[in-house]
Design a protein around this motif. Structure first.
Motif, PDB file in Angstrom:
ATOM      1  N   ARG A   1       1.493   7.311 -11.796  1.00  0.00           N
ATOM      2  CA  ARG A   1       0.271   8.087 -12.016  1.00  0.00           C
ATOM      3  C   ARG A   1       0.431   9.481 -11.425  1.00  0.00           C
ATOM      4  O   ARG A   1       0.736   9.636 -10.249  1.00  0.00           O
ATOM      5  N   VAL A   2       0.197  10.473 -12.257  1.00  0.00           N
ATOM      6  CA  VAL A   2       0.236  11.860 -11.803  1.00  0.00           C
ATOM      7  C   VAL A   2      -1.209  12.266 -11.535  1.00  0.00           C
ATOM      8  O   VAL A   2      -2.047  12.243 -12.434  1.00  0.00           O
ATOM      9  N   LEU A   3      -1.496  12.606 -10.292  1.00  0.00           N
ATOM     10  CA  LEU A   3      -2.859  12.969  -9.894  1.00  0.00           C
ATOM     11  C   LEU A   3      -3.043  14.475 -10.014  1.00  0.00           C
ATOM     12  O   LEU A   3      -2.207  15.247  -9.537  1.00  0.00           O
ATOM     13  N   PRO A   4      -4.130  14.898 -10.642  1.00  0.00           N
ATOM     14  CA  PRO A   4      -4.358  16.336 -10.854  1.00  0.00           C
ATOM     15  C   PRO A   4      -4.883  17.023  -9.600  1.00  0.00           C
ATOM     16  O   PRO A   4      -6.005  17.501  -9.545  1.00  0.00           O
TER      17      PRO A   4
ATOM     18  N   VAL B   1       2.102  12.376  -7.156  1.00  0.00           N
ATOM     19  CA  VAL B   1       2.504  11.243  -7.981  1.00  0.00           C
ATOM     20  C   VAL B   1       2.389   9.980  -7.150  1.00  0.00           C
ATOM     21  O   VAL B   1       2.825   9.948  -5.994  1.00  0.00           O
ATOM     22  N   GLU B   2       1.769   8.964  -7.717  1.00  0.00           N
ATOM     23  CA  GLU B   2       1.655   7.670  -7.058  1.00  0.00           C
ATOM     24  C   GLU B   2       2.187   6.586  -7.982  1.00  0.00           C
ATOM     25  O   GLU B   2       2.168   6.737  -9.198  1.00  0.00           O
ATOM     26  N   TYR B   3       2.636   5.505  -7.372  1.00  0.00           N
ATOM     27  CA  TYR B   3       3.129   4.348  -8.113  1.00  0.00           C
ATOM     28  C   TYR B   3       2.227   3.168  -7.807  1.00  0.00           C
ATOM     29  O   TYR B   3       1.915   2.906  -6.644  1.00  0.00           O
ATOM     30  N   HIS B   4       1.799   2.490  -8.865  1.00  0.00           N
ATOM     31  CA  HIS B   4       0.911   1.340  -8.720  1.00  0.00           C
ATOM     32  C   HIS B   4       1.469   0.177  -9.517  1.00  0.00           C
ATOM     33  O   HIS B   4       2.186   0.365 -10.505  1.00  0.00           O
ATOM     34  N   LEU B   5       1.109  -1.014  -9.081  1.00  0.00           N
ATOM     35  CA  LEU B   5       1.552  -2.212  -9.781  1.00  0.00           C
ATOM     36  C   LEU B   5       0.638  -2.487 -10.959  1.00  0.00           C
ATOM     37  O   LEU B   5      -0.574  -2.274 -10.888  1.00  0.00           O
ATOM     38  N   THR B   6       1.222  -2.963 -12.030  1.00  0.00           N
ATOM     39  CA  THR B   6       0.458  -3.326 -13.219  1.00  0.00           C
ATOM     40  C   THR B   6      -0.078  -4.743 -13.045  1.00  0.00           C
ATOM     41  O   THR B   6       0.270  -5.449 -12.080  1.00  0.00           O
ATOM     42  N   GLU B   7      -0.891  -5.174 -13.984  1.00  0.00           N
ATOM     43  CA  GLU B   7      -1.395  -6.553 -13.951  1.00  0.00           C
ATOM     44  C   GLU B   7      -0.227  -7.534 -13.948  1.00  0.00           C
ATOM     45  O   GLU B   7      -0.249  -8.548 -13.243  1.00  0.00           O
TER      46      GLU B   7
ATOM     47  N   GLY C   1       0.767  -1.234   0.000  1.00  0.00           N
ATOM     48  CA  GLY C   1       0.000   0.000   0.000  1.00  0.00           C
ATOM     49  C   GLY C   1       0.801   1.290   0.000  1.00  0.00           C
ATOM     50  O   GLY C   1       0.206   2.362   0.094  1.00  0.00           O
ATOM     51  N   ALA C   2       2.118   1.213  -0.065  1.00  0.00           N
ATOM     52  CA  ALA C   2       2.925   2.434  -0.142  1.00  0.00           C
ATOM     53  C   ALA C   2       2.961   2.860  -1.611  1.00  0.00           C
ATOM     54  O   ALA C   2       3.599   2.218  -2.429  1.00  0.00           O
ATOM     55  N   HIS C   3       2.235   3.912  -1.950  1.00  0.00           N
ATOM     56  CA  HIS C   3       2.124   4.322  -3.349  1.00  0.00           C
ATOM     57  C   HIS C   3       2.862   5.614  -3.671  1.00  0.00           C
ATOM     58  O   HIS C   3       3.123   5.898  -4.820  1.00  0.00           O
ATOM     59  N   ARG C   4       3.192   6.381  -2.658  1.00  0.00           N
ATOM     60  CA  ARG C   4       3.887   7.647  -2.908  1.00  0.00           C
ATOM     61  C   ARG C   4       5.378   7.472  -2.668  1.00  0.00           C
ATOM     62  O   ARG C   4       5.814   6.644  -1.872  1.00  0.00           O
ATOM     63  N   TYR C   5       6.167   8.270  -3.360  1.00  0.00           N
ATOM     64  CA  TYR C   5       7.617   8.191  -3.279  1.00  0.00           C
ATOM     65  C   TYR C   5       8.097   8.258  -1.820  1.00  0.00           C
ATOM     66  O   TYR C   5       8.901   7.432  -1.381  1.00  0.00           O
ATOM     67  N   ALA C   6       7.609   9.236  -1.082  1.00  0.00           N
ATOM     68  CA  ALA C   6       8.046   9.413   0.309  1.00  0.00           C
ATOM     69  C   ALA C   6       7.684   8.210   1.171  1.00  0.00           C
ATOM     70  O   ALA C   6       8.452   7.813   2.055  1.00  0.00           O
ATOM     71  N   ASP C   7       6.522   7.612   0.911  1.00  0.00           N
ATOM     72  CA  ASP C   7       6.105   6.418   1.658  1.00  0.00           C
ATOM     73  C   ASP C   7       7.048   5.252   1.372  1.00  0.00           C
ATOM     74  O   ASP C   7       7.422   4.502   2.278  1.00  0.00           O
TER      75      ASP C   7
END
Length: 112
Positions: free
Chosen positions: A67-70, A76-82, A32-38
């Motif tokens: 993913r860049v959130l507006p 910016v968040e990072y998510h895993l692909t399929e 669940g850590a999706h942000r760079y700082a996390d």
């Protein structure tokens, strides 16, 4: 399929997820850590340069999506692909194996 092609694929896969910090980055995004700082806070010993490099490499390989959130400020968040989601049982088994067979490093002795 020749044995050589299987070996090449295995080697590339192992080098990709076995590169220093790559497994830790993927594992923390699973948690669940999706942000760079996390991610940086959750992975002891990783520095900014190495985290940025690993995220770029994993994104380039198709394992991580940036993913860049507006929002204001932009987030910016990072998510895993399929593709990387399918690694979950593999990494879970590796964690189980490590808990069984890999001893924790000894803590350094404290000086009085």
């Amino acid at each position: 399929m020749s044995p050589h092609s299987v070996c090449v694929r295995f080697h590339v896969a192992l080098e990709l997820i076995g590169a220093r910090w790559s497994g830790a980055v993927i594992h923390m995004i699973f948690k669940g850590a999706h942000r760079y700082a996390d991610l940086k806070a959750a992975i002891p010993g990783i520095n900014d340069t190495m985290l940025a490099r690993r995220l770029r490499e994993l994104e380039s390989a198709g394992l991580v999506e940036r993913r860049v959130l507006p929002t204001s400020p932009v987030r910016v968040e990072y998510h895993l692909t399929e593709m990387s989601q399918e690694l979950r049982p593999v990494l879970d088994e590796l964690v189980t194996w490590a808990h069984k067979w890999i001893p924790l490093p000894e803590e350094p002795a404290r000086s009085a």
